[in-house]
Design a protein around this motif. Structure first.
Motif, short mmCIF file in Angstrom:
data_model
loop_
_atom_site.label_atom_id
_atom_site.label_comp_id
_atom_site.label_asym_id
_atom_site.label_seq_id
_atom_site.Cartn_x
_atom_site.Cartn_y
_atom_site.Cartn_z
N GLU A 34 0.64 4.24 -2.71
CA GLU A 34 0.47 5.63 -2.28
C GLU A 34 1.58 6.52 -2.84
O GLU A 34 1.32 7.66 -3.23
CB GLU A 34 0.43 5.73 -0.76
CG GLU A 34 -0.83 5.17 -0.16
CD GLU A 34 -0.79 5.05 1.36
OE1 GLU A 34 -1.88 4.93 1.95
OE2 GLU A 34 0.31 5.06 1.96
N GLU A 35 2.80 6.01 -2.89
CA GLU A 35 3.91 6.79 -3.44
C GLU A 35 3.73 7.01 -4.94
O GLU A 35 4.01 8.09 -5.45
CB GLU A 35 5.25 6.10 -3.14
CG GLU A 35 6.45 6.83 -3.64
CD GLU A 35 6.73 8.17 -2.93
OE1 GLU A 35 7.60 8.91 -3.43
OE2 GLU A 35 6.09 8.48 -1.91
N MET B 289 -6.43 0.70 -4.46
CA MET B 289 -7.04 1.99 -4.83
C MET B 289 -8.55 1.96 -4.67
O MET B 289 -9.16 2.97 -4.32
CB MET B 289 -6.64 2.37 -6.25
CG MET B 289 -5.18 2.80 -6.33
SD MET B 289 -4.69 3.39 -7.96
CE MET B 289 -5.51 5.00 -7.99
N LYS C 36 0.83 -1.20 0.00
CA LYS C 36 0.00 0.00 0.00
C LYS C 36 0.87 1.25 0.00
O LYS C 36 0.56 2.22 -0.69
CB LYS C 36 -0.95 0.00 1.19
CG LYS C 36 -1.88 1.20 1.18
CD LYS C 36 -2.84 1.20 2.35
CE LYS C 36 -3.73 2.42 2.27
NZ LYS C 36 -4.52 2.62 3.47
N PHE C 37 1.96 1.24 0.77
CA PHE C 37 2.87 2.39 0.76
C PHE C 37 3.41 2.66 -0.64
O PHE C 37 3.53 3.80 -1.06
CB PHE C 37 4.05 2.17 1.71
CG PHE C 37 3.70 2.17 3.18
CD1 PHE C 37 2.60 2.86 3.67
CD2 PHE C 37 4.49 1.48 4.08
CE1 PHE C 37 2.29 2.85 5.02
CE2 PHE C 37 4.19 1.46 5.43
CZ PHE C 37 3.09 2.16 5.90
N MET D 32 -9.42 3.00 -1.21
CA MET D 32 -9.00 4.33 -0.78
C MET D 32 -10.11 5.34 -1.09
O MET D 32 -10.69 5.31 -2.17
CB MET D 32 -7.69 4.73 -1.48
CG MET D 32 -6.53 3.83 -1.12
SD MET D 32 -5.06 4.17 -2.11
CE MET D 32 -4.43 5.60 -1.25
N ILE E 116 0.86 7.21 -6.46
CA ILE E 116 -0.21 8.21 -6.55
C ILE E 116 0.35 9.61 -6.30
O ILE E 116 0.03 10.56 -7.02
CB ILE E 116 -1.36 7.87 -5.57
CG1 ILE E 116 -2.08 6.59 -6.02
CG2 ILE E 116 -2.33 9.04 -5.44
CD1 ILE E 116 -3.01 6.01 -4.99
N ARG E 117 1.21 9.75 -5.30
CA ARG E 117 1.83 11.03 -5.01
C ARG E 117 2.64 11.52 -6.21
O ARG E 117 2.55 12.68 -6.61
CB ARG E 117 2.74 10.91 -3.77
CG ARG E 117 3.29 12.24 -3.28
CD ARG E 117 4.43 12.07 -2.28
NE ARG E 117 5.59 11.40 -2.85
CZ ARG E 117 6.42 11.94 -3.75
NH1 ARG E 117 6.22 13.17 -4.18
NH2 ARG E 117 7.44 11.26 -4.21
N ASP F 215 -9.64 8.72 -1.04
CA ASP F 215 -9.11 10.03 -1.44
C ASP F 215 -8.39 10.01 -2.79
O ASP F 215 -7.48 10.79 -3.02
CB ASP F 215 -8.18 10.56 -0.35
CG ASP F 215 -6.99 9.64 -0.12
OD1 ASP F 215 -7.02 8.48 -0.56
OD2 ASP F 215 -6.01 10.10 0.51
N VAL F 216 -8.81 9.13 -3.69
CA VAL F 216 -8.10 9.01 -4.97
C VAL F 216 -8.99 9.29 -6.19
O VAL F 216 -8.55 9.09 -7.32
CB VAL F 216 -7.42 7.64 -5.12
CG1 VAL F 216 -6.31 7.47 -4.10
CG2 VAL F 216 -8.43 6.51 -5.05
#
Length: 96
Positions: free
Chosen positions: A59-60, A83, A55-56, A86, A62-63, A88-89
């Motif tokens: 998330e990276e 995803m 997941k990390f 989540m 996505i960032r 917030d995506v």
């Protein structure tokens, strides 16, 4: 833990490392003409599984996509399932 983004041409590998070794990696392809990043594959080495490291990595990615105003298409089934959970995506998630 530290992320490294090894981008080469229109693709790359995000790695997550601790002070000793690689924890996992995520491979991606970028289609700049479509403003899209495709997550191809997520791998977490067996000794680090079950701790949220995959997941990390997602998330990276996505960032990284947000920094470049790209949408994210998770071709990898694991990245897609992460995803989908989540909340917030919506601004970056390409579902098809």
């Amino acid at each position: 833990m530290k992320f490294e983004n090894n981008k080469s041409g229109n693709g790359g590998v995000l790695t997550l490392n601790n002070e000793i070794k690689e924890i996992g990696r995520l491979t991606y392809t970028i289609f700049p003409e479509d403003s899209k990043l495709i997550i191809s594959f997520v791998l977490v080495h067996p000794e680090f599984e079950g701790r949220g490291m995959g997941k990390f990595l997602v998330e990276e990615a996505i960032r990284f996509a947000r920094e470049n105003n790209w949408k994210v298409y998770p071709h990898c089934s694991y990245a897609r399932s992460v995803m989908m959970r989540m909340s917030d995506v919506d601004d970056v998630f390409l579902k098809n």
